[in-house]
Enzyme design. Sequence first.
Site, PDB file in Angstrom:
ATOM      1  N   CYS A  48       0.845  -1.194   0.161  1.00 32.11           N
ATOM      2  CA  CYS A  48       0.106   0.064  -0.027  1.00 32.11           C
ATOM      3  C   CYS A  48       0.962   1.070  -0.088  1.00 32.11           C
ATOM      4  O   CYS A  48       2.134   1.050  -0.096  1.00 32.11           O
ATOM      5  CB  CYS A  48      -0.971  -0.047   1.198  1.00 32.11           C
ATOM      6  SG  CYS A  48      -0.215   0.209   2.769  1.00 32.11           S
ATOM      7  N   ARG A 100      -3.263  -0.659   5.383  1.00 29.20           N
ATOM      8  CA  ARG A 100      -3.772  -1.704   4.763  1.00 29.20           C
ATOM      9  C   ARG A 100      -2.765  -2.906   4.300  1.00 29.20           C
ATOM     10  O   ARG A 100      -3.294  -4.126   4.512  1.00 29.20           O
ATOM     11  CB  ARG A 100      -4.168  -1.149   3.293  1.00 29.20           C
ATOM     12  CG  ARG A 100      -5.495  -0.001   3.438  1.00 29.20           C
ATOM     13  CD  ARG A 100      -5.666   0.561   2.182  1.00 29.20           C
ATOM     14  NE  ARG A 100      -4.559   1.487   1.672  1.00 29.20           N
ATOM     15  CZ  ARG A 100      -4.501   1.987   0.505  1.00 29.20           C
ATOM     16  NH1 ARG A 100      -5.397   1.907  -0.432  1.00 29.20           N
ATOM     17  NH2 ARG A 100      -3.620   2.780   0.474  1.00 29.20           N
ATOM     18  N   ASP A 149      -8.347   3.638   1.895  1.00 31.56           N
ATOM     19  CA  ASP A 149      -6.995   3.819   2.935  1.00 31.56           C
ATOM     20  C   ASP A 149      -7.860   4.378   4.257  1.00 31.56           C
ATOM     21  O   ASP A 149      -8.174   5.574   4.145  1.00 31.56           O
ATOM     22  CB  ASP A 149      -6.184   4.969   2.206  1.00 31.56           C
ATOM     23  CG  ASP A 149      -4.801   5.114   2.995  1.00 31.56           C
ATOM     24  OD1 ASP A 149      -4.792   4.537   4.181  1.00 31.56           O
ATOM     25  OD2 ASP A 149      -3.801   5.462   2.815  1.00 31.56           O
TER      26      ASP A 149
END
Length: 158
Positions: free
Chosen positions: A8, A14, A123
């Site tokens: 990520c 994440r 996110d």
Amino acid sequence: MIKVLFICHGNICRSTMAQFVFQNMVNQSGCQADFYISSAATSREEIGNGPHYGTVQKLRQVGVPVLEHRARQMTRRDYDEYDYLIGMDSANIRNMNRIAGGDPEGKIHKLLAFAGASRDIADPWYTGNFDRTYEDVVEGCEALLSYLLENETQHRWR
């Protein structure tokens, strides 16, 4: 051994969540000796930092072990070392391709693509919604594990 790298933007929300969730799923399936699982960032912003407190809190809430981790940036070498490089959103995929110098071996995938979905995993650094991110990560990780157990194990161990 199947080597999976989750990626990520910062490697604190994440991708670490996906790494820990996927590792837990692999452990529960009893095939941990067949996998090496890690995570990385496309940016340098969080290098050296541990997982975001929101990720840690959510994983503890659902009983997923939080592993020792420090954020690091993906490198071109990762492309050669890993079998699957799994991005969380379209921007990650673009940046992963840039870092890797392309994807000639078809190793770069968006996580939710394994679940038949084209959407990005939002996110939680921006949304604050770690519950929704966790739900998407679980959906993607379950589909990824199913895919790997059905496809990779046939090629590697039969």
